[in-house]
Design a protein around this motif. Structure first.
Motif, short mmCIF file in Angstrom:
data_model
loop_
_atom_site.label_atom_id
_atom_site.label_comp_id
_atom_site.label_asym_id
_atom_site.label_seq_id
_atom_site.Cartn_x
_atom_site.Cartn_y
_atom_site.Cartn_z
N GLN A 193 0.83 -1.19 0.00
CA GLN A 193 0.00 0.00 0.00
C GLN A 193 0.87 1.26 0.00
OE1 GLN A 193 -3.43 -0.20 -0.11
NE2 GLN A 193 -3.12 -2.42 -0.24
N ALA A 194 0.32 2.35 -0.52
CA ALA A 194 1.00 3.63 -0.42
C ALA A 194 1.19 3.97 1.05
CB ALA A 194 0.19 4.72 -1.11
N GLY A 195 2.39 4.37 1.40
CA GLY A 195 2.70 4.69 2.79
C GLY A 195 3.18 3.51 3.59
N ASP A 196 3.23 2.32 2.98
CA ASP A 196 3.72 1.13 3.68
C ASP A 196 5.20 1.31 3.98
OD1 ASP A 196 4.43 -1.39 4.54
OD2 ASP A 196 3.24 -2.44 3.03
N ASP A 197 5.57 1.17 5.25
CA ASP A 197 6.97 1.40 5.61
C ASP A 197 7.57 0.25 6.43
OD1 ASP A 197 5.65 1.78 7.96
OD2 ASP A 197 6.47 3.77 8.38
N ILE A 198 7.10 -0.97 6.16
CA ILE A 198 7.72 -2.14 6.77
C ILE A 198 8.99 -2.44 5.98
CG2 ILE A 198 7.44 -4.57 7.37
CD1 ILE A 198 4.42 -4.10 7.36
N ILE A 199 10.14 -2.20 6.60
CA ILE A 199 11.39 -2.20 5.86
C ILE A 199 11.81 -3.59 5.42
CG2 ILE A 199 13.86 -1.62 6.01
CD1 ILE A 199 13.06 0.68 7.83
N VAL A 200 11.57 -4.60 6.25
CA VAL A 200 11.94 -5.98 5.92
C VAL A 200 10.69 -6.83 5.90
CG1 VAL A 200 13.37 -7.96 6.52
CG2 VAL A 200 14.18 -5.65 7.05
N LYS A 201 10.51 -7.61 4.85
CA LYS A 201 9.33 -8.46 4.74
C LYS A 201 9.74 -9.91 4.51
CE LYS A 201 6.78 -4.72 2.45
NZ LYS A 201 5.91 -4.39 3.58
N ASP A 202 9.05 -10.82 5.16
CA ASP A 202 9.19 -12.25 4.86
C ASP A 202 8.13 -12.59 3.83
OD1 ASP A 202 11.32 -13.30 6.58
OD2 ASP A 202 10.04 -12.61 8.21
N VAL A 203 8.56 -12.97 2.64
CA VAL A 203 7.61 -13.16 1.55
C VAL A 203 7.90 -14.44 0.78
CG1 VAL A 203 7.30 -10.67 1.24
CG2 VAL A 203 9.05 -11.86 -0.09
N GLU A 204 6.87 -14.91 0.11
CA GLU A 204 7.00 -15.96 -0.89
C GLU A 204 7.02 -15.24 -2.24
OE1 GLU A 204 7.26 -19.24 -0.64
OE2 GLU A 204 7.16 -19.30 1.56
N MET A 205 8.14 -15.28 -2.90
CA MET A 205 8.28 -14.51 -4.13
C MET A 205 8.70 -15.44 -5.27
SD MET A 205 10.10 -10.81 -4.51
CE MET A 205 11.79 -11.38 -4.56
N PRO A 206 7.83 -15.64 -6.26
CA PRO A 206 8.16 -16.56 -7.35
C PRO A 206 9.21 -15.99 -8.29
CG PRO A 206 6.11 -15.43 -7.83
CD PRO A 206 6.50 -15.03 -6.43
N SER A 207 9.88 -16.88 -8.99
CA SER A 207 10.82 -16.47 -10.04
C SER A 207 10.13 -16.69 -11.38
CB SER A 207 12.12 -17.29 -9.95
OG SER A 207 12.80 -17.03 -8.75
N ASN A 208 9.36 -15.69 -11.81
CA ASN A 208 8.57 -15.83 -13.02
C ASN A 208 9.36 -15.58 -14.30
OD1 ASN A 208 6.26 -16.36 -11.48
ND2 ASN A 208 5.72 -14.19 -11.35
N THR A 209 10.44 -14.82 -14.18
CA THR A 209 11.19 -14.42 -15.37
C THR A 209 12.69 -14.63 -15.14
OG1 THR A 209 11.56 -12.12 -14.66
CG2 THR A 209 9.46 -12.62 -15.76
N PRO A 210 13.45 -14.70 -16.21
CA PRO A 210 14.91 -14.76 -16.05
C PRO A 210 15.45 -13.58 -15.25
CG PRO A 210 14.33 -15.36 -18.29
CD PRO A 210 13.07 -14.87 -17.64
N TYR A 211 14.83 -12.41 -15.41
CA TYR A 211 15.29 -11.23 -14.67
C TYR A 211 15.06 -11.42 -13.17
CZ TYR A 211 16.47 -6.35 -13.77
OH TYR A 211 17.08 -5.21 -13.31
N ASP A 212 13.92 -12.02 -12.79
CA ASP A 212 13.68 -12.38 -11.39
C ASP A 212 14.84 -13.22 -10.85
OD1 ASP A 212 11.19 -11.20 -10.81
OD2 ASP A 212 10.09 -12.88 -11.67
#
Length: 383
Positions: free
Chosen positions: A346-365
């Motif tokens: 969200q706009a204004g979100d300031d949680i500096i470190v996040k634990d996330v599940e982040m897929p590798s959808n592209t070679p750039y990822d």
């Protein structure tokens, strides 16, 4: 995995009214005149840039990431799909910084660190131009900033010897991310115009064979009387760069700067720069113009590099690796390929470190997550 610096600036009530009217690829022209804004009144009168109050397009590279990417009205900084400006992490990805690179200091400082940086993938390309001609893959980084140039050179197998930077927050970011590559005692915080600081930088090269000195000294003074004007303090930084190169005698130097340096004083400024290095014994190539998107950076950014060597060596204009016109090359990396897999915020979100599940959808990822090398990334981009 932990995701760092994925924070986005907030909006004022007036900006919230504007944002909802701006579609993907849109700008200030999509904002109704009924929304009161003195700045918009002035932009409409003068016919302002189409990037003002702009929203990025997923299927194209971004516009240049500036130090104001946190501001709605200062460029094309809106996320393509979410009603917010780019997060620090997204801007860093569009600059081609790996995800494990952590920016330190205040939010304002981080905006400047990211926006002012040389994209690491562009620095990697620069290093590849001189790598075949070097005996020593060692380098010193002057005016290092957060470390974009160092990132690219290290990625290409170069060994970092030392670096210098005057701004404390930039220096903390640089030191945090590069202490694994060199002795932190060789990272020098301070003003290069100070004799003590300059000597500390020079001392880091003692008993070492230095392949390259790199840096982007500010050259604003060249726009007026030229670098030899003793009354223009802005030229002092360039003079110190030349002095360090003269003293250390690296095999090569690389001076990186904005494209506008080529037109300063109708080209006289560049001639003076070349002459200054010729006078200390370097063979200087013609300035090389670079478009970042041609070399894997998902961003339209124009830069120029001036390369010189002790032994005469021709460095040609590099051939693009990516193109939207040449069918034999992979297409430019797009905003979606670069940041589409990052979790929504969200706009204004300031949680500096996040634990996330982040897929590798592209070679750039995968490149940003350091799962593959640049060579593997390029090969997969061709498929």
């Amino acid at each position: 995995m932990k995701l760092y610096n994925h924070i986005a600036a907030g909006f004022s009530a007036l900006e919230w009214e504007m944002v909802k009217h701006i579609p993907e690829g849109g700008n200030w022209q999509n904002i109704p005149e009924s929304i009161p804004s003195q700045r918009l009144v002035q932009i409409r009168k003068s016919g302002g840039r189409t990037t003002y109050y702009g929203r990025l397009i997923y299927d194209k590279p971004s516009y240049t990431i500036t130090t104001y990417f946190n501001r709605l009205g200062n460029g094309c900084n809106l996320h393509p799909k979410q009603d917010r400006v780019l997060s620090n992490r997204e801007a860093a990805r569009l600059q081609s910084f790996r995800d494990s690179f952590i920016f330190k200091g205040t939010k304002t400082s981080q905006y400047k660190q990211i926006g002012n940086a040389v994209p690491p993938l562009l620095a990697r390309l620069i290093s590849s131009l001189i790598k075949p001609h070097l005996e020593n893959l060692t380098f010193i980084d002057l005016f290092s900033g957060a470390g974009g140039i160092s990132e690219g050179f290290v990625m290409n197998g170069f060994q970092l010897v030392s670096a210098s930077e005057i701004e404390k927050n930039y220096f903390e970011t640089y030191k945090f991310n590069h202490s694994q590559y060199a002795d932190p005692k060789n990272f020098i915080l301070g003003d290069i115009t100070s004799p003590d600081i300059k000597q500390k930088i020079i001392d880091t090269a003692q008993n070492k064979k230095i392949g390259v000195v790199v840096g982007g000294p500010p050259c604003q003074g060249f726009s007026t009387a030229g670098w030899r004007d003793p009354n223009d303090n802005r030229n002092q930084l360039f003079k110190e760069f030349v002095e360090v190169v003269k003293t250390i005698q690296p095999e090569f130097f690389v001076l990186e700067n904005v494209l506008g340096i080529l037109s300063m004083r109708d080209g006289a400024a560049v001639k003076e720069i070349i002459e200054s290095f010729s006078e200390i014994g370097y063979h200087v190539n013609a300035p090389i113009r670079l478009n970042a998107e041609d070399f894997g950076v998902p961003q339209r950014r124009r830069r120029v590099v001036i390369i010189g060597s002790l032994k005469k060596c021709a460095i040609p204009q590099p051939i693009p690796l990516f193109s939207d016109e040449d069918k034999n090359l992979p297409n430019f990396i797009t905003v979606k390929q670069a940041i589409g897999s990052l979790p929504p915020i969200q706009a204004g979100d300031d949680i500096i470190v996040k634990d996330v599940e982040m897929p590798s959808n592209t070679p750039y990822d995968r490149l940003m997550k350091e799962e593959i090398t640049f060579e593997q990334f390029y090969e997969k981009s061709r498929m």
